[in-house]
Design a protein around this motif. Structure first.
Motif, short mmCIF file in Angstrom:
data_model
loop_
_atom_site.label_atom_id
_atom_site.label_comp_id
_atom_site.label_asym_id
_atom_site.label_seq_id
_atom_site.Cartn_x
_atom_site.Cartn_y
_atom_site.Cartn_z
N THR A 108 0.82 -1.22 0.00
CA THR A 108 0.00 0.00 0.00
C THR A 108 0.84 1.26 0.00
O THR A 108 0.40 2.31 -0.47
N ASN A 109 2.09 1.19 0.55
CA ASN A 109 2.97 2.36 0.64
C ASN A 109 2.28 3.54 1.31
O ASN A 109 2.20 4.65 0.77
N ALA A 110 1.75 3.29 2.51
CA ALA A 110 1.14 4.37 3.27
C ALA A 110 2.20 5.37 3.69
O ALA A 110 3.38 5.04 3.85
N PHE A 111 1.79 6.62 3.89
CA PHE A 111 2.73 7.66 4.33
C PHE A 111 3.02 7.43 5.81
O PHE A 111 2.12 7.43 6.65
N LEU A 112 4.30 7.24 6.13
CA LEU A 112 4.71 6.91 7.49
C LEU A 112 5.25 8.13 8.21
O LEU A 112 5.94 8.96 7.62
N LYS A 113 4.94 8.22 9.50
CA LYS A 113 5.47 9.27 10.35
C LYS A 113 5.98 8.64 11.64
O LYS A 113 5.39 7.70 12.16
N VAL A 130 26.86 0.49 15.74
CA VAL A 130 25.87 1.55 15.52
C VAL A 130 24.49 0.93 15.71
O VAL A 130 24.16 -0.07 15.06
N ARG A 131 23.73 1.55 16.58
CA ARG A 131 22.38 1.05 16.86
C ARG A 131 21.37 2.03 16.28
O ARG A 131 21.42 3.22 16.55
N VAL A 132 20.42 1.51 15.47
CA VAL A 132 19.38 2.31 14.85
C VAL A 132 18.03 1.88 15.42
O VAL A 132 17.67 0.70 15.34
N ALA A 133 17.31 2.86 15.99
CA ALA A 133 15.99 2.59 16.56
C ALA A 133 14.96 3.45 15.85
O ALA A 133 15.05 4.69 15.88
N ILE A 134 13.99 2.81 15.18
CA ILE A 134 12.96 3.51 14.41
C ILE A 134 11.60 3.23 15.06
O ILE A 134 11.26 2.06 15.34
N ASP A 135 10.86 4.30 15.27
CA ASP A 135 9.54 4.16 15.87
C ASP A 135 8.52 4.85 14.95
O ASP A 135 8.51 6.08 14.85
N ILE A 136 7.71 4.05 14.24
CA ILE A 136 6.68 4.59 13.34
C ILE A 136 5.36 4.59 14.10
O ILE A 136 4.87 3.56 14.54
N ARG A 137 4.75 5.77 14.21
CA ARG A 137 3.53 5.92 14.99
C ARG A 137 2.31 6.24 14.13
O ARG A 137 1.19 6.20 14.61
N SER A 138 2.52 6.58 12.86
CA SER A 138 1.41 6.95 11.99
C SER A 138 1.59 6.31 10.63
O SER A 138 2.70 6.25 10.11
N GLY A 139 0.46 5.85 10.06
CA GLY A 139 0.48 5.23 8.74
C GLY A 139 0.47 3.73 8.85
O GLY A 139 -0.34 3.05 8.23
N SER A 140 1.37 3.21 9.62
CA SER A 140 1.44 1.77 9.89
C SER A 140 2.37 1.59 11.08
O SER A 140 3.59 1.56 10.93
#
Length: 258
Positions: free
Chosen positions: A156-161, A222-232
């Protein structure tokens, strides 16, 4: 008295010439010969001078012709040198253009491969992921360029935030320590906001974060932490070995490597 004396002298000379006519005749012949010699010598000198003058004019004419020919050759040589210089510049320009086109072609191929990896991923797993990481050391031992691209694989490629934080893990004089990459890059935040549909570059291309490590600090990961709260709503927390980031593909890691 004077008249009488003059007549007497003439009489003496006349008597002398009568007695020495042979000598007088010889004197006349010699005098005539001398006159003829000097006359002929004068004529010969005049002829010689005229010949020399004519030779001088011919020589001067030859010299002038040679000078004109020399100047013509100098001009021709200058034209040839200029033409050779133009040819050299044209060749160098053509080579530079070809090299630039090859570089652009390579860059376009890389970008095409990148977009293809996002649109047609080689994995069936969906969701947010770290697409590439670039970590390049600079001349200074503790300074690095850091770039990262975050992408999503979705139907779907929803817009992520959301937001992302990047931590450098290591040791400082034997003690374990974690440092914020954004803080080391001069950004007064531990995390940055995300907002994308397909991918997002950190920082925006062609820039890179200039990261300077403190003295005595030895990086390990290197530690990468991603938190997506909107879109999915989703989260990603992954750690990458520092040495691995530097070694593989000169610091350019694809999603397959990650």
């Amino acid at each position: 008295m004077s008249s009488t004396r003059n007549r007497h002298m003439l009489a003496i000379w006349a008597n002398y010439l009568k007695q020495n006519w042979v000598l007088a005749f010889g004197f006349i012949i010699v005098f005539t010969g001398l006159l003829t010699f000097f006359y002929n010598l004068g004529e010969s000198q005049a002829t010689c001078n005229a010949t020399l003058a004519q030779g001088d004019r011919a020589l001067l004419k030859t010299i002038n012709a040679m000078e004109i020919e020399k100047n013509q050759h100098v001009k021709e040589i200058s034209v040839l040198k200029y033409a050779r210089k133009i040819d050299k510049l044209a060749i160098e320009s053509t080579r530079a253009t070809i090299q630039q086109l090859e570089t652009e072609k390579s860059q376009l191929a890389q970008e095409l491969a990148f977009y293809r990896s996002i649109m047609v991923p080689g994995t069936k797993e969906t969701g947010v992921r770290v697409q590439t990481i670039k970590l390049r050391p600079l001349a200074q031992g503790h300074t690095f360029h850091f770039q990262m691209i975050i992408a999503q694989v979705s139907r779907t490629n929803a817009f992520l935030k959301g937001n992302v934080s990047i931590t450098i893990e290591g040791f400082n004089r034997g003690e374990k320590k974690e440092l914020s990459l954004f803080q080391l890059a001069g950004i007064d935040q531990d995390s940055l906001p995300l907002g994308f549909r397909y991918f997002q570059a950190l920082p925006e291309k062609p820039d890179a974060y200039l990261v300077t490590l403190p003295e005595g600090f030895t990086p390990k990961a290197v530690r990468v932490a991603i938190d997506i709260r909107s879109g999915s709503k989703q989260q990603l927390d992954k750690t990458y070995e520092w040495a691995n980031l530097l070694e593989k593909s000169n610091g350019n890691l694809s999603s397959q490597d990650l």
